[in-house]
Design a protein around this motif. Structure first.
Motif, PDB file in Angstrom:
ATOM      1  N   GLU A  98     -15.016 -15.698 102.171  1.00  0.00           N
ATOM      2  CA  GLU A  98     -15.787 -15.167 101.052  1.00  0.00           C
ATOM      3  C   GLU A  98     -15.933 -13.645 101.184  1.00  0.00           C
ATOM      4  OE1 GLU A  98     -16.299 -16.334  98.218  1.00  0.00           O
ATOM      5  OE2 GLU A  98     -17.458 -14.571  97.615  1.00  0.00           O
ATOM      6  N   LEU A  99     -16.209 -13.180 102.419  1.00  0.00           N
ATOM      7  CA  LEU A  99     -16.306 -11.727 102.632  1.00  0.00           C
ATOM      8  C   LEU A  99     -14.949 -11.061 102.463  1.00  0.00           C
ATOM      9  CD1 LEU A  99     -18.828 -11.385 105.618  1.00  0.00           C
ATOM     10  CD2 LEU A  99     -19.086 -10.504 103.298  1.00  0.00           C
ATOM     11  N   VAL A 100     -13.901 -11.730 102.942  1.00  0.00           N
ATOM     12  CA  VAL A 100     -12.545 -11.190 102.768  1.00  0.00           C
ATOM     13  C   VAL A 100     -12.274 -10.982 101.281  1.00  0.00           C
ATOM     14  CG1 VAL A 100     -10.070 -11.768 102.935  1.00  0.00           C
ATOM     15  CG2 VAL A 100     -11.588 -12.133 104.908  1.00  0.00           C
ATOM     16  N   ARG A 101     -12.613 -11.993 100.491  1.00  0.00           N
ATOM     17  CA  ARG A 101     -12.413 -11.926  99.041  1.00  0.00           C
ATOM     18  C   ARG A 101     -13.145 -10.728  98.434  1.00  0.00           C
ATOM     19  NH1 ARG A 101     -11.107 -16.669  96.669  1.00  0.00           N
ATOM     20  NH2 ARG A 101     -12.203 -17.770  98.327  1.00  0.00           N
ATOM     21  N   ARG A 102     -14.396 -10.561  98.833  1.00  0.00           N
ATOM     22  CA  ARG A 102     -15.199  -9.480  98.236  1.00  0.00           C
ATOM     23  C   ARG A 102     -14.667  -8.105  98.615  1.00  0.00           C
ATOM     24  NH1 ARG A 102     -21.054 -10.837 100.009  1.00  0.00           N
ATOM     25  NH2 ARG A 102     -21.483  -8.754  99.176  1.00  0.00           N
ATOM     26  N   VAL A 103     -14.287  -7.946  99.894  1.00  0.00           N
ATOM     27  CA  VAL A 103     -13.772  -6.639 100.327  1.00  0.00           C
ATOM     28  C   VAL A 103     -12.451  -6.324  99.613  1.00  0.00           C
ATOM     29  CG1 VAL A 103     -12.880  -5.282 102.251  1.00  0.00           C
ATOM     30  CG2 VAL A 103     -14.837  -6.775 102.603  1.00  0.00           C
ATOM     31  N   VAL A 104     -11.551  -7.301  99.584  1.00  0.00           N
ATOM     32  CA  VAL A 104     -10.242  -7.054  98.974  1.00  0.00           C
ATOM     33  C   VAL A 104     -10.408  -6.703  97.492  1.00  0.00           C
ATOM     34  CG1 VAL A 104      -8.011  -8.073  98.366  1.00  0.00           C
ATOM     35  CG2 VAL A 104      -8.993  -8.484 100.642  1.00  0.00           C
ATOM     36  N   GLU A 105     -11.273  -7.436  96.792  1.00  0.00           N
ATOM     37  CA  GLU A 105     -11.511  -7.160  95.374  1.00  0.00           C
ATOM     38  C   GLU A 105     -11.956  -5.721  95.149  1.00  0.00           C
ATOM     39  OE1 GLU A 105     -12.839 -11.430  93.596  1.00  0.00           O
ATOM     40  OE2 GLU A 105     -14.402  -9.849  93.688  1.00  0.00           O
ATOM     41  N   GLU A 106     -12.943  -5.317  95.948  1.00  0.00           N
ATOM     42  CA  GLU A 106     -13.491  -3.961  95.788  1.00  0.00           C
ATOM     43  C   GLU A 106     -12.457  -2.902  96.129  1.00  0.00           C
ATOM     44  OE1 GLU A 106     -16.461  -2.965  94.576  1.00  0.00           O
ATOM     45  OE2 GLU A 106     -16.777  -5.072  94.063  1.00  0.00           O
ATOM     46  N   PHE A 166      -2.781  -4.154 101.651  1.00  0.00           N
ATOM     47  CA  PHE A 166      -2.454  -5.205 102.618  1.00  0.00           C
ATOM     48  C   PHE A 166      -3.733  -5.592 103.352  1.00  0.00           C
ATOM     49  CE2 PHE A 166       1.407  -2.946 101.832  1.00  0.00           C
ATOM     50  CZ  PHE A 166       2.390  -3.930 101.828  1.00  0.00           C
ATOM     51  N   ALA A 167      -3.938  -6.881 103.486  1.00  0.00           N
ATOM     52  CA  ALA A 167      -5.101  -7.343 104.251  1.00  0.00           C
ATOM     53  C   ALA A 167      -4.628  -7.701 105.653  1.00  0.00           C
ATOM     54  CB  ALA A 167      -5.730  -8.554 103.573  1.00  0.00           C
ATOM     55  N   LYS A 168      -5.179  -7.025 106.662  1.00  0.00           N
ATOM     56  CA  LYS A 168      -4.792  -7.344 108.039  1.00  0.00           C
ATOM     57  C   LYS A 168      -5.737  -8.408 108.569  1.00  0.00           C
ATOM     58  CE  LYS A 168      -3.409  -5.488 112.502  1.00  0.00           C
ATOM     59  NZ  LYS A 168      -3.022  -4.281 113.241  1.00  0.00           N
ATOM     60  N   LEU A 169      -5.144  -9.557 108.889  1.00  0.00           N
ATOM     61  CA  LEU A 169      -5.947 -10.740 109.195  1.00  0.00           C
ATOM     62  C   LEU A 169      -6.150 -10.929 110.691  1.00  0.00           C
ATOM     63  CD1 LEU A 169      -4.245 -13.193 106.676  1.00  0.00           C
ATOM     64  CD2 LEU A 169      -6.274 -11.753 106.305  1.00  0.00           C
ATOM     65  N   THR A 170      -7.215 -11.619 111.020  1.00  0.00           N
ATOM     66  CA  THR A 170      -7.530 -11.927 112.413  1.00  0.00           C
ATOM     67  C   THR A 170      -7.007 -13.313 112.771  1.00  0.00           C
ATOM     68  OG1 THR A 170      -9.320 -12.330 113.969  1.00  0.00           O
ATOM     69  CG2 THR A 170      -9.815 -12.784 111.671  1.00  0.00           C
ATOM     70  N   PRO A 171      -6.527 -13.469 114.016  1.00  0.00           N
ATOM     71  CA  PRO A 171      -6.136 -14.808 114.467  1.00  0.00           C
ATOM     72  C   PRO A 171      -7.337 -15.591 115.018  1.00  0.00           C
ATOM     73  CG  PRO A 171      -5.634 -13.207 116.170  1.00  0.00           C
ATOM     74  CD  PRO A 171      -6.253 -12.442 115.024  1.00  0.00           C
ATOM     75  N   GLY A 224      -5.773 -15.830 104.234  1.00  0.00           N
ATOM     76  CA  GLY A 224      -4.670 -15.236 103.475  1.00  0.00           C
ATOM     77  C   GLY A 224      -4.777 -15.559 101.993  1.00  0.00           C
ATOM     78  N   LEU A 225      -5.094 -16.813 101.679  1.00  0.00           N
ATOM     79  CA  LEU A 225      -5.243 -17.211 100.280  1.00  0.00           C
ATOM     80  C   LEU A 225      -6.386 -16.450  99.625  1.00  0.00           C
ATOM     81  CD1 LEU A 225      -4.629 -21.064 100.649  1.00  0.00           C
ATOM     82  CD2 LEU A 225      -3.333 -19.513  99.144  1.00  0.00           C
ATOM     83  N   ALA A 226      -7.482 -16.309 100.362  1.00  0.00           N
ATOM     84  CA  ALA A 226      -8.638 -15.581  99.814  1.00  0.00           C
ATOM     85  C   ALA A 226      -8.239 -14.147  99.492  1.00  0.00           C
ATOM     86  CB  ALA A 226      -9.801 -15.603 100.811  1.00  0.00           C
ATOM     87  N   ALA A 227      -7.510 -13.518 100.415  1.00  0.00           N
ATOM     88  CA  ALA A 227      -7.109 -12.119 100.219  1.00  0.00           C
ATOM     89  C   ALA A 227      -6.174 -11.994  99.009  1.00  0.00           C
ATOM     90  CB  ALA A 227      -6.432 -11.580 101.477  1.00  0.00           C
ATOM     91  N   VAL A 228      -5.203 -12.881  98.918  1.00  0.00           N
ATOM     92  CA  VAL A 228      -4.221 -12.784  97.836  1.00  0.00           C
ATOM     93  C   VAL A 228      -4.867 -13.092  96.483  1.00  0.00           C
ATOM     94  CG1 VAL A 228      -2.086 -13.796  96.897  1.00  0.00           C
ATOM     95  CG2 VAL A 228      -2.232 -13.172  99.320  1.00  0.00           C
ATOM     96  N   GLU A 229      -5.733 -14.106  96.451  1.00  0.00           N
ATOM     97  CA  GLU A 229      -6.437 -14.420  95.198  1.00  0.00           C
ATOM     98  C   GLU A 229      -7.310 -13.252  94.745  1.00  0.00           C
ATOM     99  OE1 GLU A 229      -6.656 -19.169  96.177  1.00  0.00           O
ATOM    100  OE2 GLU A 229      -8.539 -18.048  95.973  1.00  0.00           O
ATOM    101  N   ALA A 230      -7.800 -12.480  95.735  1.00  0.00           N
ATOM    102  CA  ALA A 230      -8.666 -11.345  95.388  1.00  0.00           C
ATOM    103  C   ALA A 230      -7.859 -10.111  95.014  1.00  0.00           C
ATOM    104  CB  ALA A 230      -9.599 -11.033  96.552  1.00  0.00           C
ATOM    105  N   GLY A 231      -6.534 -10.219  95.072  1.00  0.00           N
ATOM    106  CA  GLY A 231      -5.708  -9.106  94.606  1.00  0.00           C
ATOM    107  C   GLY A 231      -4.896  -8.388  95.663  1.00  0.00           C
ATOM    108  N   ALA A 232      -4.938  -8.855  96.911  1.00  0.00           N
ATOM    109  CA  ALA A 232      -4.126  -8.191  97.935  1.00  0.00           C
ATOM    110  C   ALA A 232      -2.655  -8.303  97.563  1.00  0.00           C
ATOM    111  CB  ALA A 232      -4.371  -8.823  99.309  1.00  0.00           C
ATOM    112  N   ASP A 233      -1.918  -7.206  97.743  1.00  0.00           N
ATOM    113  CA  ASP A 233      -0.492  -7.212  97.434  1.00  0.00           C
ATOM    114  C   ASP A 233       0.323  -7.783  98.579  1.00  0.00           C
ATOM    115  OD1 ASP A 233      -0.404  -5.498  94.857  1.00  0.00           O
ATOM    116  OD2 ASP A 233      -1.756  -4.439  96.224  1.00  0.00           O
ATOM    117  N   GLY A 234      -0.275  -7.784  99.785  1.00  0.00           N
ATOM    118  CA  GLY A 234       0.440  -8.297 100.940  1.00  0.00           C
ATOM    119  C   GLY A 234      -0.510  -8.541 102.088  1.00  0.00           C
TER     120      GLY A 234
END
Lengths: 305, 254
Positions: A142-150, A161-166, A175-185
């Motif tokens: 949810e936070l990933v989504r909000r940050v990427v959107e903004e 690009f959203a750099k994700l944590t393992p 990854g899905l949250a980031a892409v749905e929020a508009g991340a290009d990669g």
């Protein structure tokens, strides 16, 4: 042999990019990486204000892994903008890693660097503390989504690009949250949380006590993360990052679905010369296997997808 | 092996804020360091600090440490028997060539790498060394006999004139450079002094190397914090000793 590639709308002369965190905040070091053969650079994470980071020891290396807790030192975004402009003089993409301790900070830093010519923004989503949540920011979809959107709305048409944590039970969800929020990669992955002691001194090897594991030990974990993301998101541009020392390490990422890789930790052992070596070894590999180009190799259908 | 372990075997005070600390290996000693190369010293529960190697024997490591705050304040107070970690040696030191007449400028705590250079120069054919140590006052000068016993011509400068030449070490060097010919000028000390020495080397057409200081944290070229601004060079792997040529590329963004 053509080893150029596309990652979203970024056109790269080779699939070897400098990972974030290595070349500091200084244009001359970014230029050195680019002159040494990196096809693009990702800067160290930039925050709004100056940060001192942690005091040494901040880095430890064994033959199988590195662990660091540098604490994201930096000069703050406004003093960094001039360095972006200067790093761009070679015409290769400069991707700026942005950080924040609040959503507003992420988006204001991203807006500033995009305006100053950054060719892309990579969001560092592994900050330990944000808005007092106390949990790792980037492991909450949810936070990933909000940050990427903004961030996306702050940078206009620049790729994000959203750099994700393992450090999560499901990287696909992030990854899905980031892409749905508009991340290009996506960039997969950041370091794995870890801890190392010196048994003679009976002390942790990092002043911060724990830190992030990179290098060879991270490699198979990162390759799996790329694979999981590629399965969930067949068309999303993905940078693989984690323990690329030899071209075979890079091939692991390409076979798992990465469009390009980022190189970081191996520079401690191989120096910036690692980029030319990787390029040469990739060309040798592709020729030996009879591929006409890198593009042909990565677009081949793989039965594990 | 990342940390090689050592036990403190002695700590001798040389001036009000400079100590000589000797360590003895308890496992594998670090490999041989050249003059100007450095190590990271880890003091448990305190932190790590970069230190230039002053002397090295099989099992022993000698440092001359100045208290400049932070972990160095603790380092000058290391006591006999304490265990520490040492990693390195790192970086590139001073170049030593045969048949060369060297002028060395040591500003205060910048002495250790140059004293090590004097030691290495002893056994190099055709080398002569003039060693200058500069400080504010006579009470801050140290290890002059050490340099003399290794065959260097030793001269000192003090700001207050309490010993030797009255004035800055770079003024003394300027005097010497105008009186005689030297092939190379090597310097270690505060940055202002290094830049002045570099200016002298340029003016007199003498080869220059200087040992600089930056924010060294990882020491292996991955954190990027010790960059020499504008040069793309990292102090920890490309330095800490840089030639005039390497630093001049700086101004052109090289």
């Amino acid at each position: 042999m053509n080893i150029s590639c596309r990652v979203g709308n970024l056109i790269l002369q080779s699939p070897f990019v400098l990972a974030s965190g290595i070349a500091g905040n200084e244009y001359s070091l970014l230029l050195r990486a680019l002159r040494s053969g990196a096809s693009a650079v990702v800067t160290k994470t930039i925050f709004k204000d100056e940060r001192n980071g942690y005091l040494p020891p901040i880095y430890y290396e064994s033959p199988n892994y590195s662990i660091n807790a540098v604490g994201l030192p930096g000069k703050g975004v406004y003093r960094f903008l001039e360095h972006i402009r200067r790093a761009k003089t070679l015409g290769k993409p400069v991707i700026v890693s942005v950080g924040g301790t609040s959503i507003e900070e992420y988006s204001s830093v991203a807006a500033a660097v995009a305006k100053s010519g950054a060719d892309g923004v990579e969001i560092n989503l592994s900050c330990p503390h944000v808005e007092g949540t106390g949990t790792e920011f980037g492991s909450d979809p949810e936070l990933v989504r909000r940050v990427v959107e903004e961030v996306k709305s702050a940078v206009g048409d620049k790729p994000v690009f959203a750099k994700l944590t393992p450090n999560t039970h499901s990287i696909e969800e992030l990854g899905l949250a980031a892409v749905e929020a508009g991340a290009d990669g996506l960039t997969a992955v950041n370091t794995l949380r870890g801890m190392v002691f010196d048994p003679v001194l009976e002390e942790p090897v990092l002043s911060n006590v724990y830190g992030g594991v990179s290098g060879r030990a991270l490699h198979p974990v990162a390759v799996y993360c790329v694979y999981a993301l590629r399965k969930a998101l067949p068309h999303t541009p993905i940078f693989g990052v984690g323990g690329v020392y030899e071209v075979s390490d890079a091939l692991d990422f390409f076979l798992a679905g990465a469009d390009a890789v980022q190189v970081g930790t191996s520079i401690s052992q191989r120096g910036y010369g690692v980029f030319e070596e990787l390029k040469k070894d990739l060309v040798d590999y592709l020729e030996r296997k009879g591929y006409a180009s890198f593009e042909e190799f990565v677009r081949k259908k793989r039965r594990w997808f | 092996m990342w940390y090689h372990h050592y036990r403190v075997s002695s700590n001798t005070q040389l001036t009000s804020n400079i100590h000589r600390v000797v360590l003895e290996s308890t496992d594998t000693p670090i490999s041989k360091a050249k003059a100007g190369e450095f190590v990271m010293l880890y003091i448990p529960a305190v932190g790590e600090l970069p230190l230039s190697v002053f002397k090295q024997k099989e099992e022993e490591l000698h440092f001359v440490i100045e208290d400049y705050g932070g972990p160095s304040s603790r380092a000058v107070n290391l006591h006999k028997g304490e265990m520490v970690g040492v990693r390195g040696p790192y970086g590139r030191g001073f170049t030593l060539k045969q048949n060369t007449n060297y002028l060395l400028l040591a500003g205060g705590s910048g002495a250790p790498p140059l004293l090590k250079f004097v030691e290495e120069a002893q056994s190099t054919p055709g080398v002569s060394v003039t060693y200058l140590l500069g400080a504010r006052s006579a009470s801050e000068l140290f290890l002059l006999d050490e340099a003399r016993s290794m065959g260097a011509r030793v001269m000192v400068s003090t700001d207050d004139g309490s010993m030797g030449y009255k004035g800055l070490i770079t003024q003394l060097a300027e005097k010497l450079l105008s009186e005689a010919t030297y092939d190379a000028l090597y310097a270690c000390g505060p940055e202002q002094m290094l830049l002045a020495a570099m200016g002298l080397a340029k003016r007199f057409g003498v080869y220059f190397e200087g040992s600089f200081v930056r924010d060294v944290r990882c020491a292996v070229g991955v954190c990027g914090l010790c960059v020499m601004e504008g040069t793309g060079r990292l102090l920890c792997v490309d330095g800490p000793v840089f030639s005039l040529h390497e630093l001049e590329a700086a101004q052109h963004g090289g």
